[in-house]
Design a protein around this motif. Structure first.
Motif: not given
Length: 453
Positions: A26-36
């Protein structure tokens, strides 16, 4: 746990440690999508995708080597569990793969999540209140049908709605008292003392109902501790084995076979019963057996129910029964007469006749155990039920403040005194749902969660 930073992005493995078919990160936060996006290769960029969509592709290392082929679920703020942009990466269930993906995320300005941090963010972003957040942990830890239903009802807001309703009644009442203070010089009365007392009395009654549900809620959530007690060789271990449907405890005709406390759990009609097979209580010169008897007495002290087991071949040990009454309440003791297959005419003053050999009477024993546990309770998992000690203590404090307010009202004291007590009660109720809370309380609650939730 440090104070949460809601401007950073967190990641954690959400599935249990070990090898399995699938693992989820799980990834959550402002750059969750861009970091992935930085480590993901699919047909299109995740950043350009719609919320609640799933994408197939590969996770690549900095040298463009494939780490694993994955499914990536995208949830965009505010429509996610945490209320933030979130991603869930489903990989093959290799701990080596998941750790490698976590490392790649950390290298792209994502940090490791702390225990319960995803749920804490859901609370801070008003996706759920504090009582619902605590229910998430109860759902995860539920082990029986009843505990799951109770946790689900709290997660669905059954308790929160009740507490919020009482709090709003208090806010409306205290507002009238405080408004009256603002117009003190003009001698304007917004609410009469009789009406004030009627309102506070009504709220106290509602709080009393919630407080009285705690014993039921605690059983639903935590289960029941049951001590199997008796003289050596009355069939305690045989009864345990029959209930468990397996040979968990050693059975022998030699007295004193059980030297230590054996703990096992069983679900009976959705209720968790924690069974403690204790050493036969008697005077012994054997040091190991003496230690077992001492531990047995400790278990008896801390048990919710005691099955006082005797058999048709031995006389009823009145002295042991008297000792049990000094260790626990008499109401918690159930007399059980075992081995009735040897003598069906055997008499028992009160309690249940059973045979650990044939199973005769065991269902009657189960029914009596459930009756004892829920004696005087009219609650069900469908009611707003208090199962959490923190909630119980907050309700107790709220009631105490309301009683103080009522005393002030009865004495026709100034509105300043009444207002303070009403506000205290209001704050106590607010602590349950997180309307009023502190970092210390939040840290204590969420530190008990598993990482990844």
């Amino acid at each position: 746990m440090n104070k949460i930073q809601t401007d950073d992005t967190i990641a954690a493995i959400a599935t249990p440690t070990g090898v399995g078919a699938i693992s989820i990160i799980r990834v959550s936060g402002p750059i969750a999508v861009s970091a992935t996006d930085t480590i993901f290769s699919g047909k299109s960029k995740l950043i350009d995708s719609h919320t609640h969509t799933i994408h197939y592709g590969n996770i690549l290392d900095p040298n463009n080597n494939i780490v694993d082929d994955v499914l990536v679920s995208v949830f965009k703020a505010p429509n996610s569990y945490t209320g933030e942009d979130s991603v869930e990466i489903s990989t093959h269930g290799s701990s080596f793969i998941t750790q490698k993906i976590i490392k790649l995320l950390v290298e792209n300005n994502v940090r490791l999540a702390e225990p319960g941090e995803f749920t804490k963010r859901a609370f801070l972003n008003n996706r759920i209140d504090l009582a619902q957040a605590e229910a998430v942990a109860d759902v995860i830890n539920s082990r029986t049908e009843a505990s799951l239903k109770g946790a689900r009802n709290q997660l669905n807001g059954l308790l929160s709605q009740k507490v919020q309703s009482l709090r709003e009644m208090l806010i409306n009442t205290s507002s009238l008292v405080e408004l009256e203070l603002d117009f003190a010089e003009e001698d304007v009365e917004f609410i009469q003392y009789d009406e004030l007392q009627k309102r506070t009395g009504s709220i106290i009654k509602e709080i009393d109902l919630l407080l009285s549900s705690y014993s039921f809620g605690k059983v639903i959530r935590d289960g029941v501790n049951v001590a199997l007690v008796g003289l050596p060789n009355v069939g305690k271990s045989s009864l345990l084995n029959y209930i468990l449907k397996e040979a968990r405890a050693i059975v022998s005709k030699i007295p004193g076979t059980t030297r230590d406390v054996i703990r096992e759990e069983v679900s009976i009609d959705g209720i968790l019963f924690r069974l403690y097979d204790t050493a036969g209580i008697r005077v012994s010169e054997n040091e190991i057996e003496k230690e077992g008897v001492m531990r047995s007495r400790e278990v008896i002290k801390n048990s919710d129910l005691i099955l006082f087991i005797n058999d048709v071949e031995q006389n009823y040990p009145d002295d042991l029964f008297e000792e049990l009454k000094t260790l626990n309440k008499q109401d918690n003791i159930i007399n059980v007469l075992n081995k009735i297959d040897l003598n069906r005419e055997a008499k028992i003053k009160s309690g249940i006749k059973v045979s650990a050999l044939t199973g005769e009477g065991i269902n009657n024993l189960f029914n009596l155990m459930k009756t004892k546990v829920f004696e005087g309770s009219n609650y069900s998992e469908k009611n707003a039920v208090v199962s959490n000690l923190r909630h119980y203590n907050c309700l107790k404090k709220a009631k105490e403040s309301l009683i103080d307010a009522n005393n002030s009202i009865s004495s026709k004291m100034s509105g300043e005194f009444i207002s303070v007590d009403l506000r205290n009660a209001e704050n106590n109720l607010g602590e349950i749902i997180g309307e009023v809370t502190s970092d210390d309380i939040l840290n204590n609650i969420f530190s008990k969660f598993c990482i990844g939730k």
